[in-house]
Design a protein around this motif. Structure first.
Motif, PDB file in Angstrom:
ATOM      1  N   LYS A   1      11.964  24.577  51.523  1.00 44.76           N
ATOM      2  CA  LYS A   1      13.309  25.122  51.304  1.00 44.76           C
ATOM      3  C   LYS A   1      13.348  26.642  51.467  1.00 44.76           C
ATOM      4  O   LYS A   1      14.425  27.219  51.656  1.00 44.76           O
ATOM      5  CB  LYS A   1      13.799  24.729  49.918  1.00 44.76           C
ATOM      6  CG  LYS A   1      14.066  23.225  49.784  1.00 44.76           C
ATOM      7  CD  LYS A   1      14.582  22.874  48.406  1.00 44.76           C
ATOM      8  CE  LYS A   1      14.868  21.378  48.309  1.00 44.76           C
ATOM      9  NZ  LYS A   1      15.389  21.002  46.955  1.00 44.76           N
ATOM     10  N   LEU A   2      12.191  27.294  51.381  1.00 38.54           N
ATOM     11  CA  LEU A   2      12.147  28.748  51.528  1.00 38.54           C
ATOM     12  C   LEU A   2      11.973  29.178  52.987  1.00 38.54           C
ATOM     13  O   LEU A   2      12.197  30.340  53.316  1.00 38.54           O
ATOM     14  CB  LEU A   2      10.973  29.315  50.706  1.00 38.54           C
ATOM     15  CG  LEU A   2      10.949  28.932  49.224  1.00 38.54           C
ATOM     16  CD1 LEU A   2       9.673  29.461  48.584  1.00 38.54           C
ATOM     17  CD2 LEU A   2      12.164  29.498  48.509  1.00 38.54           C
ATOM     18  N   LEU A   3      11.570  28.243  53.823  1.00 36.53           N
ATOM     19  CA  LEU A   3      11.195  28.612  55.187  1.00 36.53           C
ATOM     20  C   LEU A   3      12.357  29.028  56.081  1.00 36.53           C
ATOM     21  O   LEU A   3      12.179  29.888  56.949  1.00 36.53           O
ATOM     22  CB  LEU A   3      10.416  27.467  55.839  1.00 36.53           C
ATOM     23  CG  LEU A   3       9.078  27.122  55.173  1.00 36.53           C
ATOM     24  CD1 LEU A   3       8.356  26.037  55.960  1.00 36.53           C
ATOM     25  CD2 LEU A   3       8.202  28.361  55.029  1.00 36.53           C
ATOM     26  N   PRO A   4      13.559  28.455  55.956  1.00 39.55           N
ATOM     27  CA  PRO A   4      14.645  28.935  56.837  1.00 39.55           C
ATOM     28  C   PRO A   4      14.884  30.433  56.719  1.00 39.55           C
ATOM     29  O   PRO A   4      15.084  31.131  57.719  1.00 39.55           O
ATOM     30  CB  PRO A   4      15.854  28.125  56.362  1.00 39.55           C
ATOM     31  CG  PRO A   4      15.261  26.858  55.842  1.00 39.55           C
ATOM     32  CD  PRO A   4      13.978  27.271  55.175  1.00 39.55           C
ATOM     33  N   HIS A   5      14.853  30.948  55.474  1.00 42.60           N
ATOM     34  CA  HIS A   5      15.055  32.380  55.271  1.00 42.60           C
ATOM     35  C   HIS A   5      13.950  33.186  55.963  1.00 42.60           C
ATOM     36  O   HIS A   5      14.215  34.189  56.650  1.00 42.60           O
ATOM     37  CB  HIS A   5      15.064  32.683  53.766  1.00 42.60           C
ATOM     38  CG  HIS A   5      15.229  34.138  53.444  1.00 42.60           C
ATOM     39  ND1 HIS A   5      16.369  34.837  53.731  1.00 42.60           N
ATOM     40  CD2 HIS A   5      14.370  35.031  52.884  1.00 42.60           C
ATOM     41  CE1 HIS A   5      16.227  36.092  53.336  1.00 42.60           C
ATOM     42  NE2 HIS A   5      15.018  36.245  52.827  1.00 42.60           N
TER      43      HIS A   5
ATOM     44  N   GLY B   1      22.754  27.327  64.888  1.00 43.67           N
ATOM     45  CA  GLY B   1      22.065  26.128  65.327  1.00 43.67           C
ATOM     46  C   GLY B   1      20.874  25.811  64.447  1.00 43.67           C
ATOM     47  O   GLY B   1      20.580  26.488  63.463  1.00 43.67           O
ATOM     48  N   LYS B   2      20.173  24.740  64.792  1.00 39.87           N
ATOM     49  CA  LYS B   2      19.027  24.312  64.000  1.00 39.87           C
ATOM     50  C   LYS B   2      17.791  25.127  64.347  1.00 39.87           C
ATOM     51  O   LYS B   2      17.633  25.613  65.457  1.00 39.87           O
ATOM     52  CB  LYS B   2      18.754  22.828  64.246  1.00 39.87           C
ATOM     53  CG  LYS B   2      19.832  21.906  63.697  1.00 39.87           C
ATOM     54  CD  LYS B   2      19.419  20.449  63.803  1.00 39.87           C
ATOM     55  CE  LYS B   2      20.469  19.534  63.189  1.00 39.87           C
ATOM     56  NZ  LYS B   2      20.053  18.107  63.228  1.00 39.87           N
TER      57      LYS B   2
ATOM     58  N   THR C   1      13.104  15.722  58.108  1.00 38.83           N
ATOM     59  CA  THR C   1      14.335  14.919  58.148  1.00 38.83           C
ATOM     60  C   THR C   1      14.941  14.750  56.769  1.00 38.83           C
ATOM     61  O   THR C   1      16.160  14.927  56.571  1.00 38.83           O
ATOM     62  CB  THR C   1      14.041  13.547  58.773  1.00 38.83           C
ATOM     63  OG1 THR C   1      13.527  13.719  60.097  1.00 38.83           O
ATOM     64  CG2 THR C   1      15.305  12.706  58.837  1.00 38.83           C
ATOM     65  N   THR C   2      14.093  14.404  55.776  1.00 37.38           N
ATOM     66  CA  THR C   2      14.624  14.081  54.439  1.00 37.38           C
ATOM     67  C   THR C   2      14.758  15.299  53.534  1.00 37.38           C
ATOM     68  O   THR C   2      15.612  15.314  52.646  1.00 37.38           O
ATOM     69  CB  THR C   2      13.708  13.048  53.764  1.00 37.38           C
ATOM     70  OG1 THR C   2      12.375  13.595  53.658  1.00 37.38           O
ATOM     71  CG2 THR C   2      13.671  11.752  54.555  1.00 37.38           C
ATOM     72  N   GLY C   3      13.928  16.321  53.732  1.00 35.04           N
ATOM     73  CA  GLY C   3      13.942  17.458  52.815  1.00 35.04           C
ATOM     74  C   GLY C   3      14.417  18.744  53.434  1.00 35.04           C
ATOM     75  O   GLY C   3      14.488  19.781  52.750  1.00 35.04           O
ATOM     76  N   GLY C   4      14.761  18.712  54.711  1.00 40.64           N
ATOM     77  CA  GLY C   4      15.110  19.952  55.392  1.00 40.64           C
ATOM     78  C   GLY C   4      16.579  20.295  55.379  1.00 40.64           C
ATOM     79  O   GLY C   4      16.969  21.337  55.917  1.00 40.64           O
ATOM     80  N   GLY C   5      17.394  19.441  54.774  1.00 41.45           N
ATOM     81  CA  GLY C   5      18.821  19.749  54.667  1.00 41.45           C
ATOM     82  C   GLY C   5      19.510  19.901  56.009  1.00 41.45           C
ATOM     83  O   GLY C   5      20.397  20.737  56.162  1.00 41.45           O
ATOM     84  N   ASP C   6      19.121  19.119  56.978  1.00 42.57           N
ATOM     85  CA  ASP C   6      19.722  19.157  58.322  1.00 42.57           C
ATOM     86  C   ASP C   6      19.601  20.545  58.958  1.00 42.57           C
ATOM     87  O   ASP C   6      20.434  20.956  59.747  1.00 42.57           O
ATOM     88  CB  ASP C   6      21.192  18.732  58.261  1.00 42.57           C
ATOM     89  CG  ASP C   6      21.724  18.315  59.644  1.00 42.57           C
ATOM     90  OD1 ASP C   6      20.920  17.772  60.430  1.00 42.57           O
ATOM     91  OD2 ASP C   6      22.910  18.547  59.913  1.00 42.57           O
ATOM     92  N   ARG C   7      18.539  21.290  58.605  1.00 45.19           N
ATOM     93  CA  ARG C   7      18.341  22.632  59.142  1.00 45.19           C
ATOM     94  C   ARG C   7      17.346  22.655  60.303  1.00 45.19           C
ATOM     95  O   ARG C   7      17.232  23.678  60.983  1.00 45.19           O
ATOM     96  CB  ARG C   7      17.813  23.573  58.032  1.00 45.19           C
ATOM     97  CG  ARG C   7      18.719  23.732  56.825  1.00 45.19           C
ATOM     98  CD  ARG C   7      19.972  24.524  57.150  1.00 45.19           C
ATOM     99  NE  ARG C   7      19.673  25.844  57.674  1.00 45.19           N
ATOM    100  CZ  ARG C   7      19.443  26.920  56.921  1.00 45.19           C
ATOM    101  NH1 ARG C   7      19.472  26.829  55.596  1.00 45.19           N
ATOM    102  NH2 ARG C   7      19.198  28.097  57.480  1.00 45.19           N
ATOM    103  N   TRP C   8      16.619  21.540  60.527  1.00 47.43           N
ATOM    104  CA  TRP C   8      15.452  21.588  61.423  1.00 47.43           C
ATOM    105  C   TRP C   8      15.508  20.537  62.521  1.00 47.43           C
ATOM    106  O   TRP C   8      16.095  19.473  62.351  1.00 47.43           O
ATOM    107  CB  TRP C   8      14.158  21.355  60.630  1.00 47.43           C
ATOM    108  CG  TRP C   8      13.901  22.354  59.559  1.00 47.43           C
ATOM    109  CD1 TRP C   8      14.281  22.275  58.247  1.00 47.43           C
ATOM    110  CD2 TRP C   8      13.214  23.596  59.713  1.00 47.43           C
ATOM    111  NE1 TRP C   8      13.871  23.384  57.572  1.00 47.43           N
ATOM    112  CE2 TRP C   8      13.208  24.214  58.445  1.00 47.43           C
ATOM    113  CE3 TRP C   8      12.605  24.237  60.790  1.00 47.43           C
ATOM    114  CZ2 TRP C   8      12.608  25.451  58.230  1.00 47.43           C
ATOM    115  CZ3 TRP C   8      12.008  25.469  60.574  1.00 47.43           C
ATOM    116  CH2 TRP C   8      12.016  26.069  59.309  1.00 47.43           C
TER     117      TRP C   8
END
Length: 672
Positions: A151-155, A3-4, A34-41
């Motif tokens: 871009k590093l934060l999901p990890h 999930g997100k 929304t624009t830079g999170g790659g649909d991860r958030w």
């Protein structure tokens, strides 16, 4: 994780907290996700708070210290050098694991845009399972900083939330960079010495271990490490200073819920709280019974039934015992005692006072004929009908009601045939004193230099028992390494709540907090409270597995060593937890309004609980008189005290005759 990821945005601004329409950061930061999170958030959760340390900390812990935690919390504002900029000071004590790499990444990106980036004071790190990052207050600066690391934060968030590191790192650093969509630095591509991606306790660069700085705030994730020695201990507490209300909220949130058990209806039920409604198994009374001593008769308006006035033969006797009574016929009566069943056919009872004996049997021992002196007896008179007190199936007690020793609840349950009931199990509380200087209060002989008689333990044991709970004396634990851990582990096998006193300050021998966190794997939910007395009060939960393999949490309250502080914090913090675990509601001491009998000085920075004697005046008003000096070590201030005056921080003095709120510890006395 699936999930997100959930991001929460906290804007720190006095202006925006008063008028939310002035804030531009929340929509700007949401757009970045929304624009830079790659649909991860998802970034739906937001709030705005003033430039106040406690307000900032409350907002953050509302997202981190809950079961449904946010993966990422970002703040915007308050990171500069202005007098009111306090966001780093609020966030730093909350962090369990600091993340200086994220800070360096944001600063490096900002410095490419403006040299004034060096004027920012960003903080980043992990609290519980959430990642915290502070951003500048300007929408432009906040967006640029977030974009530089987004871009590093999901990890990072996946690791913080508990994902398996080995699984995440399959494929090595290059795969991580590819999945994140980040470019590898050109110097590394051309063969320059690389930065090694290391998730252990040491961060290598060129194969050389860096120094460990023991006195910096970022190295204060948990309590003092006793093995590090006194020169390495913190000079400031790593625990944020919480308001009393926030501490009480954490207690309510993390205290285990009341356990429901089945118990027999007997004298041991006193003090318990019902966990479900109780319905009557039987009617009360279960038979038609007389409510007076007299004679059972047949009274009716029917023409075939004679008037109740006249002389009638006594054909039987009905006592209050299990015995069949012959049926009455018209014109017959039966002697009956209070509570005895009416003979079949009887419709009323005439009081013995309304009768005369007209004849006796041959031996003179019993009446033979009775004259009834009145014709006014109606059907149903002096008769207690079946179920007239309690009908079978009726609810006699409700969930949440308590069984007292004076209220008649036990008798009510017994009267309707209740054999067992569901109640909330009452917790067992262990009381422990800590410190090699502490000796039993009743040890004979003079005190040696440095010795202190243990007043807290017997005082707390008495207070707990007076509150209606079972208290276990755990004795005195040494300050020797390992001794406290062994004592606590042993206690958790027999008690639900451990109350300790002493050992919660910042000294090298104050071992309670490090033992809870480092040896027992517990969580300290708060370690300081903005109040007097009682600032170092600590509340923690420790995971525990029973012999049956059941996992549960044990509660530990570590109260200050000063006697007055220990008693105040017991009533203020421990008692509400015991009430919750017992199903008692409302929890804690009752709050009343009192008239103050003399001027009392207030502390405008910390909530103060002033010991007072509360009495009822001749006018019916509750009046509070100070018990004298309120120094936290002065146990004499509790002599005669039955209340705690809740002094406001909004004024310097409560004047004689003014009203103030107080917590009632005991029944108020009376003043003539």
């Amino acid at each position: 994780m699936s999930g997100k990821l959930r991001a929460a945005i906290i804007v720190v601004s006095d202006t925006a907290s008063k008028d939310a329409s002035t804030d531009k950061c929340i929509p700007a930061l949401r757009q970045v996700f929304t624009t830079g999170g790659g649909d991860r958030w998802t970034a739906e959760e937001t709030c705005i708070v003033s430039d106040d340390v406690l307000a900032i900390q409350r907002a953050i812990t509302g997202y981190t210290d809950v079961e449904d935690f946010a993966n990422l919390i970002i703040t915007s504002g308050g990171t500069g050098f202005a007098q009111k900029d306090v966001t780093p000071e609020a966030v730093t004590p909350l962090i369990h694991k600091h993340a200086p790499g994220l800070v360096h990444g944001m600063l490096a990106a900002s410095l490419q845009i403006t040299p004034f980036a060096v004027m920012s004071r960003p903080v980043a790190g992990v609290r519980n399972k959430s990642l915290l990052i502070t951003l500048p207050g300007s929408p432009k600066g906040a967006v640029e900083n977030l974009q530089s690391i987004l871009k590093l934060l999901p990890h990072a968030c996946q690791q913080a939330a508990g994902a398996d590191s080995r699984t995440l790192h399959i494929g090595g650093t290059q795969k991580l960079e590819k999945d994140a969509g980040v470019q590898v630095a050109s110097a590394t591509k051309s063969g320059a010495h690389p930065h090694h991606h290391n998730h252990g306790n040491r961060h290598g660069h060129g194969g050389h271990a860096g120094p460990v700085a023991h006195t910096k705030p970022e190295d204060r994730p948990i309590s003092n490490d006793p093995s590090a020695g006194p020169t390495k201990r913190y000079r400031d507490s790593p625990y944020p200073m919480l308001a009393v209300d926030e501490a009480l909220s954490l207690i309510a949130q993390h205290t285990p819920v009341a356990e429901v058990i089945d118990v027999p209806v007997d004298q041991n039920l006193v003090g318990c709280v019902l966990a479900e409604d109780v319905t009557a198994r039987e009617a009360v009374p279960a038979f038609r019974a007389s409510i007076v001593d007299g004679y059972a008769i047949i009274a009716s308006d029917h023409v075939m039934v004679p008037s109740t006035k006249g002389i009638f033969p006594v054909v039987s006797i009905s006592h209050a015992e299990a015995k069949e009574v012959p049926e009455l016929s018209i014109g017959e009566i039966a002697r009956i005692t209070t509570g005895a069943p009416l003979p079949n056919g009887a419709t009323a009872v005439v009081m013995v006072e309304d009768t005369l004996i007209r004849s006796t049997r041959d031996d003179g021992s019993e009446e033979k004929e009775i004259e009834i002196l009145t014709s006014e007896i109606k059907a149903g008179e002096n008769v207690r009908e079946v179920g007239s007190d309690v009908e079978a199936g009726a609810v006699v007690m409700r969930r949440g009601e308590g069984i007292t020793s004076v209220g008649g609840e036990f008798g009510l349950l017994a009267s309707v045939g209740t054999q067992t009931v569901k109640v909330y199990r009452q917790p067992i509380i262990g009381v422990l004193s800590t410190g090699d200087e502490i000796i039993p209060h009743d040890r004979p002989g003079e005190l040696r230099l440095g010795e202190v008689r243990d007043t807290n333990r017997p005082t707390l044991l008495t207070a707990i028992r007076n509150s209606g709970f079972q208290a276990v004396d755990l004795g005195i634990s040494s300050d020797k390494p390992g001794a406290l851990e062994e004592t606590l582990r042993s206690a958790m096998r027999s008690v639900d709540v451990i109350v300790t006193s002493g050992g919660v300050s910042m000294g090298e021998l104050d071992l309670l907090k490090p033992t809870i966190e480092r040896q027992l794997g517990g969580t300290i939910h708060f370690g300081r409270v903005s109040m007097k007395p009682g600032k170092p009060t600590t509340f923690a939960t420790v995971p525990f597995k029973t012999n049956d393999g059941e996992r549960m949490s044990k509660v530990i309250f570590s109260l200050p060593g000063n006697p007055a502080s220990a008693v105040v914090t017991y009533h203020l913090f421990v008692l509400p937890a015991l009430h919750k675990m017992s199903g008692i509601n409302p929890v804690g001491l009752p709050r009343v309004s009192v008239v103050v009998e003399q001027d009392v000085r207030c502390d405008t920075k910390r909530a103060e609980y002033h010991r007072v004697l509360i009495t009822v005046g001749s006018d019916g008003a509750l009046r509070a008189s100070s018990t004298g000096g309120q120094r936290s070590s002065r146990i004499g201030s509790f002599k005669g005290a039955n209340g705690l005056l809740c002094l406001p921080t909004t004024q310097e003095m409560v004047r004689k005759g003014e009203r103030c709120e107080a917590l009632l510890m005991g029944m108020p006395g009376s003043v003539l």
